[in-house]
Motif scaffolding. Structure first.
Motif, PDB file in Angstrom:
ATOM      1  N   GLY A 167       0.821  -1.198   0.000  1.00 53.59           N
ATOM      2  CA  GLY A 167       0.000   0.000   0.000  1.00 53.59           C
ATOM      3  C   GLY A 167       0.859   1.253   0.000  1.00 53.59           C
ATOM      4  O   GLY A 167       1.893   1.308   0.663  1.00 53.59           O
ATOM      5  N   ALA A 168       0.443   2.247  -0.746  1.00 55.24           N
ATOM      6  CA  ALA A 168       1.193   3.512  -0.809  1.00 55.24           C
ATOM      7  C   ALA A 168       1.090   4.261   0.522  1.00 55.24           C
ATOM      8  O   ALA A 168       0.075   4.189   1.214  1.00 55.24           O
ATOM      9  CB  ALA A 168       0.642   4.370  -1.939  1.00 55.24           C
ATOM     10  N   TRP A 169       2.161   4.967   0.859  1.00 55.67           N
ATOM     11  CA  TRP A 169       2.171   5.779   2.073  1.00 55.67           C
ATOM     12  C   TRP A 169       2.102   7.255   1.707  1.00 55.67           C
ATOM     13  O   TRP A 169       2.703   7.686   0.726  1.00 55.67           O
ATOM     14  CB  TRP A 169       3.442   5.516   2.877  1.00 55.67           C
ATOM     15  CG  TRP A 169       3.278   4.407   3.869  1.00 55.67           C
ATOM     16  CD1 TRP A 169       3.315   3.070   3.615  1.00 55.67           C
ATOM     17  CD2 TRP A 169       3.047   4.550   5.271  1.00 55.67           C
ATOM     18  NE1 TRP A 169       3.120   2.367   4.771  1.00 55.67           N
ATOM     19  CE2 TRP A 169       2.963   3.249   5.810  1.00 55.67           C
ATOM     20  CE3 TRP A 169       2.913   5.645   6.126  1.00 55.67           C
ATOM     21  CZ2 TRP A 169       2.738   3.016   7.165  1.00 55.67           C
ATOM     22  CZ3 TRP A 169       2.701   5.414   7.480  1.00 55.67           C
ATOM     23  CH2 TRP A 169       2.607   4.108   7.988  1.00 55.67           C
ATOM     24  N   SER A 170       1.393   8.007   2.533  1.00 53.43           N
ATOM     25  CA  SER A 170       1.295   9.452   2.344  1.00 53.43           C
ATOM     26  C   SER A 170       2.127  10.162   3.403  1.00 53.43           C
ATOM     27  O   SER A 170       2.186   9.718   4.555  1.00 53.43           O
ATOM     28  CB  SER A 170      -0.172   9.890   2.462  1.00 53.43           C
ATOM     29  OG  SER A 170      -0.251  11.288   2.599  1.00 53.43           O
ATOM     30  N   SER A 173       0.207  11.009   6.526  1.00 52.19           N
ATOM     31  CA  SER A 173      -0.444   9.931   7.281  1.00 52.19           C
ATOM     32  C   SER A 173      -0.479  10.290   8.763  1.00 52.19           C
ATOM     33  O   SER A 173       0.504  10.787   9.324  1.00 52.19           O
ATOM     34  CB  SER A 173       0.324   8.621   7.093  1.00 52.19           C
ATOM     35  OG  SER A 173      -0.101   7.666   8.038  1.00 52.19           O
ATOM     36  N   THR A 361      -0.106  -2.087   4.689  1.00 47.39           N
ATOM     37  CA  THR A 361      -1.328  -1.559   4.080  1.00 47.39           C
ATOM     38  C   THR A 361      -1.424  -0.060   4.317  1.00 47.39           C
ATOM     39  O   THR A 361      -2.385   0.430   4.909  1.00 47.39           O
ATOM     40  CB  THR A 361      -2.567  -2.293   4.653  1.00 47.39           C
ATOM     41  OG1 THR A 361      -2.320  -3.696   4.669  1.00 47.39           O
ATOM     42  CG2 THR A 361      -3.817  -2.026   3.834  1.00 47.39           C
ATOM     43  N   SER A 362      -0.410   0.678   3.926  1.00 46.79           N
ATOM     44  CA  SER A 362      -0.412   2.153   3.968  1.00 46.79           C
ATOM     45  C   SER A 362      -0.547   2.711   5.377  1.00 46.79           C
ATOM     46  O   SER A 362      -0.915   3.868   5.548  1.00 46.79           O
ATOM     47  CB  SER A 362      -1.551   2.707   3.095  1.00 46.79           C
ATOM     48  OG  SER A 362      -1.537   2.150   1.801  1.00 46.79           O
ATOM     49  N   HIS A 364      -2.704   1.576   7.447  1.00 46.58           N
ATOM     50  CA  HIS A 364      -4.154   1.546   7.681  1.00 46.58           C
ATOM     51  C   HIS A 364      -4.589   0.246   8.343  1.00 46.58           C
ATOM     52  O   HIS A 364      -3.992  -0.812   8.130  1.00 46.58           O
ATOM     53  CB  HIS A 364      -4.916   1.657   6.349  1.00 46.58           C
ATOM     54  CG  HIS A 364      -4.749   2.959   5.655  1.00 46.58           C
ATOM     55  ND1 HIS A 364      -5.001   3.126   4.308  1.00 46.58           N
ATOM     56  CD2 HIS A 364      -4.341   4.181   6.109  1.00 46.58           C
ATOM     57  CE1 HIS A 364      -4.777   4.388   3.966  1.00 46.58           C
ATOM     58  NE2 HIS A 364      -4.364   5.039   5.039  1.00 46.58           N
ATOM     59  N   ASP A 374      -6.343   5.673   8.684  1.00 47.36           N
ATOM     60  CA  ASP A 374      -5.204   5.873   9.577  1.00 47.36           C
ATOM     61  C   ASP A 374      -5.578   5.419  10.986  1.00 47.36           C
ATOM     62  O   ASP A 374      -6.755   5.457  11.384  1.00 47.36           O
ATOM     63  CB  ASP A 374      -4.806   7.350   9.604  1.00 47.36           C
ATOM     64  CG  ASP A 374      -4.147   7.803   8.303  1.00 47.36           C
ATOM     65  OD1 ASP A 374      -3.726   6.930   7.516  1.00 47.36           O
ATOM     66  OD2 ASP A 374      -4.075   9.025   8.080  1.00 47.36           O
ATOM     67  N   CYS A 395       8.389   5.137   6.666  1.00 47.64           N
ATOM     68  CA  CYS A 395       7.454   5.048   5.529  1.00 47.64           C
ATOM     69  C   CYS A 395       6.800   6.402   5.250  1.00 47.64           C
ATOM     70  O   CYS A 395       6.570   6.762   4.087  1.00 47.64           O
ATOM     71  CB  CYS A 395       6.384   3.995   5.809  1.00 47.64           C
ATOM     72  SG  CYS A 395       7.000   2.300   5.767  1.00 47.64           S
ATOM     73  N   ARG A 396       6.518   7.157   6.308  1.00 46.08           N
ATOM     74  CA  ARG A 396       5.921   8.481   6.115  1.00 46.08           C
ATOM     75  C   ARG A 396       6.904   9.393   5.372  1.00 46.08           C
ATOM     76  O   ARG A 396       6.507  10.192   4.527  1.00 46.08           O
ATOM     77  CB  ARG A 396       5.558   9.072   7.480  1.00 46.08           C
ATOM     78  CG  ARG A 396       4.667  10.288   7.400  1.00 46.08           C
ATOM     79  CD  ARG A 396       3.909  10.586   8.681  1.00 46.08           C
ATOM     80  NE  ARG A 396       4.546  10.136   9.893  1.00 46.08           N
ATOM     81  CZ  ARG A 396       3.901   9.497  10.881  1.00 46.08           C
ATOM     82  NH1 ARG A 396       2.608   9.246  10.781  1.00 46.08           N
ATOM     83  NH2 ARG A 396       4.541   9.116  11.967  1.00 46.08           N
ATOM     84  N   ALA A 400       6.398   3.714   0.756  1.00 50.20           N
ATOM     85  CA  ALA A 400       6.388   2.270   0.981  1.00 50.20           C
ATOM     86  C   ALA A 400       7.696   1.644   0.508  1.00 50.20           C
ATOM     87  O   ALA A 400       8.378   2.178  -0.375  1.00 50.20           O
ATOM     88  CB  ALA A 400       5.205   1.633   0.253  1.00 50.20           C
TER      89      ALA A 400
END
Length: 742
Positions: A167-170, A173, A361-362, A364, A374, A395-396, A400
C-alpha cells in the motif's frame, strides 16, 4: 560426519488450524518419498486439542487417550538425535481454550469445565492442568536452542521478480504508535546476575507486614540474568483513557496491539483494562453485575456479548456497548462484515502479525465502515513499541518499501530455555494488595523488590548464561557465513539489556570477528540503521532477544515477502540435533474459515518445504543413509522450480490451492529424483512416478479443483475428524493412487 544413530527419525508435528489441514495433504507425500529412500518419519500430536486431552487421561476411554507428546518431544529436544519439524500451533488464549474444551466435549470427550476462580483442591488441580496448555505452552518446551531465521535465496529472488502489492504511504499519514514510556514494564525493570546456583522465592509483603509466598521455588544457575518489573495499573488506565480521547480527537481508528497468547498471564489482564477504558460507562453501570456473573473483560468484548444473554440486564448491557461504540473513537476491526472489533478477542490482534500488516497496508487498518483508515496503534509497554514507530516514520518520510529492490533482515534470536519475557508466565502475578513484591535468595537476601498497588501486574523472568553464550556464537557464525553486518538490538539504558550487553562483550572475543561488522544499538536505533540499509538493497542481521525475535521475524518478512510463512527457520539445539520451524501461523484461522465455507485452503506450505531440506540433511548425518541427502538435494531444486513456476496457492476459488501446490511440489520432486545421478536405484524407483504424475497432471489438477466452491466438513475446528479431514485434503483419487504405487 557425526556418529550414526540406529534410531534416527524425523518427527513431523501435528499442530492446529491451517497448518494441520495442510499436513493431511503434505505428510502422505513426505512419508511416501521418505520410505522409498529408507528415511524414517514419525508424527506427534502437539495440537491444542491433543495437549488438552493428554492432561486428563483418567477421564477418557482407552481409545480416546493420547500421550503427552509435547513432554516426549521436550525430552527429545535435549538429546543429540533430535530431528523435529515443528509447524505453527495455537498459543491459546482463555477464550480459545474454552472453545476447544467445548468442541471436545461435544465430540464425546469427558473434560471438566475451565474453572475461572478455583475454590477447591479439585478445581485448583483442573486449573493447573489447563494452565499447562494455554498460552505459549509449546515453544518454550521445544526450543532448546537459539533461532536462525532467514529468507532462502530462492524466495528472496522470487519476491524481487514477482513483488507483492504494498500500500502507498502518504507524507501526511496520521498513523502512529502510542506507548506509555513511564510506569510500565520497560521503565520499572530491575535486573541482577546470579553469582552462584540458587533457589529463589517470590513473595508479597502487605502493608500490614503479612507475607504471602507467590512462588516457592525459582531455580537459577550461576551467571543467570534474573529480571523483575511491574505495570503500574493506575498509570495504565490513565494512559488508555488519554489514547481513547486522542484517537477520537484525531479522527483515527483506535486499536490495541498485545501478545495475549505468548504473554498469557500479563497481556490478557492489560487487554481487559483496554476494554474497560474504551467502555467506561458500561463498566461503571454494570461492572458489578458482570463480575458477579463471572464475565471478565480480559476475555474480550465477544465473550462479554455472548455471555450477557443469560443476565436480566442483558439487553441493557448490549445497548450500553452500542452506546460506547457510538461515543468513542472509531474502533479498528478484525472483520468489519461480521462486526468483529479489535477488542472482541484478546488473541485476534496479535502485535507481531497485526502491526506489520498495518504498515504494509499504507499504515491503515479496517474501520467499522469497511474502509481503510489511519490508525492510532496502542502498545502500552514501551520496551519494543519504538521499533514500530520507527518503521512508520520511515514510511511516512520515504514511502512504501519496494519488494523488488529492498534488502533483507534475517534474525538470530535468543530463545533457548524459555529466555526472557516469554518465560515469565509462572512468575507473573496481579498484586493482591498494596505492599511490596520481592525476589529473595535462599539466604534471605532481597535481590529485587518493587512497591505495588492492588492490581498492578508484576512479573519476573530468567535468561540463562549458556543460551546467551550460544546466541553470541550463532550471531558471529551467521555474520561470517553471510558477510552481512550483525546488530545486537540491546538498549544500555534498560536494566536487563545492560546485563546482557556485558555478557555479549565478554563472549564476543571468544570468536574470530576480524573483518566482520558487529554493532550494539538500542532497538529503535538498530531498526533505523537496518531500514536505511534495507532501502539500499543491503542485508542486516538483527540479533535480538526472544520477543524481538518474534516481532522481527514477522515484521521484515511481511514487508519483504508478503508473508512470514516463507522463511527458513533453523534452531540448532544446544545438545546437538535440530528443530526446524516452518513459519508463522498468524493467518491460519482465516484460512480454515475459507476452507469450511468454500473448500479452498490458501495456506502456503513453502515453510514446510524449506524445513524438510535441512531436516533430511541432518537425518543423513545422524543415520549415515545417503538416500536422505539425495532426497534433500532434489527437494531443494524442486522448491526452486515450484517458485519459478509460480505454484503457490492463489488467493481465491478457481486457482490452485494448498492441495494443488502440494501436487506440483510432488511432481517436481519426483522429476528431480528421477533425473539425479547420485543414486541410480532411487532414480529408477522414482522415474515411473515422475512419468505418471506428468502424464496425469491435468486430470489431477481437475480433480483437485473440482471440489472447490462448496462447503467442506472436516468434523471440528480444534480437533478435525481424521477421516473427514483426509478426505477433504486428498480429493484426487488419481494422485492418491500414484503415490501409493511407490
Amino acid at each position: 560426519m557425526a556418529e550414526h544413530s540406529t534410531n534416527a527419525t524425523i518427527v513431523y508435528t501435528y499442530t492446529d488450524e491451517a497448518p494441520l489441514l495442510a499436513t493431511y495433504s503434505f505428510l502422505p507425500i513426505v512419508e511416501a518419498y521418505a520410505a522409498a529412500a529408507g528415511v524414517d518419519v514419525e508424527s506427534r500430536d502437539i495440537s491444542l486439542a491433543g495437549r488438552i486431552l493428554s492432561q486428563f487421561p483418567e477421564r477418557l476411554t482407552d481409545e480416546q487417550r493420547i500421550g503427552d507428546h509435547l513432554a516426549e518431544l521436550g525430552d527429545l529436544a535435549t538429546r543429540p538425535e533430535a530431528n523435529i519439524i515443528k509447524l505453527p500451533n495455537i498459543s491459546a488464549s482463555v477464550p480459545q481454550l474454552k472453545a476447544a474444551v467445548k468442541e471436545l466435549r461435544d465430540q464425546g470427550y469427558d473434560l471438566p469445565d475451565y474453572p475461572e476462580s478455583p475454590s477447591t483442591d479439585e478445581e485448583r488441580d483442573v486449573r493447573a492442568r489447563y494452565d499447562k496448555v494455554k498460552g505459549s505452552a509449546v515453544n518454550p518446551v521445544l526450543r532448546e536452542g537459539n533461532s536462525d531465521r532467514r529468507a532462502p535465496a530462492s524466495v528472496k529472488n522470487y519476491a524481487k521478480a514477482h513483488p507483492h502489492r504494498m500500500g502507498a504511504w502518504s507524507s501526511d499519514s496520521r498513523t502512529n504508535v502510542a506507548t506509555m514510556g513511564e510506569h510500565d514494564f520497560r521503565s520499572n525493570e530491575k535486573s541482577v546476575v546470579l553469582d552462584a546456583d540458587d533457589t529463589l522465592r517470590i513473595e508479597h509483603v502487605a502493608a500490614d507486614g503479612t507475607t504471602t509466598v507467590l512462588k516457592e521455588q525459582v531455580k537459577v544457575l550461576a551467571g543467570e540474568v534474573v529480571d523483575a518489573t511491574y505495570m503500574d495499573v493506575a498509570a495504565l488506565r490513565r494512559f488508555l483513557t488519554e489514547q481513547v480521547a486522542r484517537a477520537k480527537a484525531d479522527d483515527v481508528l483506535f486499536s490495541a496491539h498485545l501478545k495475549a497468547t505468548m504473554m498469557k498471564v500479563s497481556d490478557p489482564i492489560i487487554f481487559g483494562h483496554v476494554v474497560q477504558a474504551f467502555f467506561p460507562t458500561l463498566f461503571e453501570q454494570y461492572g458489578e453485575q458482570l463480575a458477579a456473573a463471572g464475565i471478565s473483560p480480559n476475555d474480550g468484548l465477544g465473550a462479554l456479548l455472548s455471555a450477557v444473554d443469560s443476565l436480566p440486564e442483558g439487553e441493557a448491557i448490549k445497548a450500553a456497548v452500542q452506546q460506547g461504540l457510538a461515543d468513542g473513537p472509531k474502533l479498528a476491526m478484525v472483520d468489519s462484515d461480521r462486526g468483529i472489533t479489535n477488542l472482541h478477542v484478546p488473541s485476534d490482534v496479535i502485535i507481531d502479525a497485526s502491526m506489520p500488516a498495518m504498515i504494509r497496508t499504507s499504515g491503515h487498518m479496517w474501520g467499522p465502515d469497511g474502509e481503510e483508515a489511519d490508525t492510532l496503534a496502542v502498545i502500552p509497554d514501551s520496551s519494543y513499541a519504538g521499533v514500530y514507530q520507527t518503521v512508520i516514520d520511515d514510511c511516512r518520510a520515504h514511502g512504501a518499501f519496494d519488494p523488488a529492490t529492498m534488502g533483507s533482515v534475517p534474525n538470530v534470536g535468543l530463545m533457548a530455555k524459555a529466555a526472557e519475557e516469554y518465560g515469565s508466565h509462572d512468575k507473573t502475578f496481579e498484586a493482591p494488595s498494596a505492599g511490596t513484591i520481592r525476589v529473595v535468595s535462599s539466604a534471605g537476601e532481597t535481590l529485587i523488590e518493587h512497591d505495588v498497588q492492588p492490581g498492578d501486574v508484576w512479573r519476573a523472568c530468567q535468561t540463562k548464561d549458556e543460551p546467551i553464550r550460544d546466541w553470541v556464537k550463532l550471531a558471529v557464525s551467521r555474520a561470517r557465513a553471510s558477510g552481512s553486518p550483525a546488530v545486537f538490538w540491546l538498549d544500555e539504558t534498560r536494566a536487563h539489556d545492560a546485563n546482557v550487553i556485558a555478557k555479549v562483550k565478554e563472549y564476543l572475543p571468544e570468536h574470530d570477528t576480524d573483518g566482520l561488522t558487529i554493532e550494539i544499538l538500542a532497538p529503535a536505533e538498530a531498526c533505523a540503521y537496518s531500514l536505511e540499509r534495507l532501502r539500499r538493497g543491503e542485508d542486516t542481521i538483527s540479533v535480538t532477544g526472544n520477543v524481538l525475535r518474534d516481532y522481527n521475524t514477522d515484521l521484515f518478512p511481511i514487508l519483504e515477502l508478503g508473508t512470514s510463512a516463507k522463511m527458513l527457520s533453523v534452531v540448532p539445539l544446544m545438545n546437538g540435533g535440530g528443530l526446524f520451524e516452518t513459519g508463522a501461523g498468524g493467518s491460519a484461522p482465516k484460512h480454515v474459515q475459507q476452507l469450511v465455507k468454500e473448500n479452498y485452503l490458501r495456506w502456503d506450505s513453502l515453510g514446510e518445504f524449506f524445513a524438510l531440506v535441512p531436516s533430511l540433511e541432518l537425518y543423513a548425518e545422524q543415520s549415515g543413509r545417503a538416500g536422505a541427502t539425495v532426497l534433500a538435494g532434489a527437494l531443494d531444486r524442486a522448491t526452486e522450480t515450484f517458485l519459478n513456476e509460480d505454484k503457490s496457492p492463489t488467493r481465491r476459488v478457481g486457482g490452485i490451492d494448498n492441495r494443488g501446490s502440494h501436487f506440483f511440489l510432488a511432481l517436481y520432486w519426483a522429476q528431480e529424483l528421477a533425473n539425479q545421478t547420485d543414486d541410480a536405484d532411487l532414480a529408477a524407483r522414482f522415474a515411473p512416478l515422475a512419468e505418471r504424475l506428468a502424464a496425469e497432471e491435468q486430470t489431477i489438477v481437475d480433480e483437485l479443483n473440482a471440489v472447490q466452491g462448496s462447503p467442506a466438513d472436516i468434523g471440528g475446528y480444534y480437533r478435525p475428524d481424521p477421516e473427514k479431514a483426509a478426505a477433504v485434503m486428498r480429493p484426487s483419487a488419481t494422485f492418491n493412487e500414484a503415490l501409493a504405487s511407490l
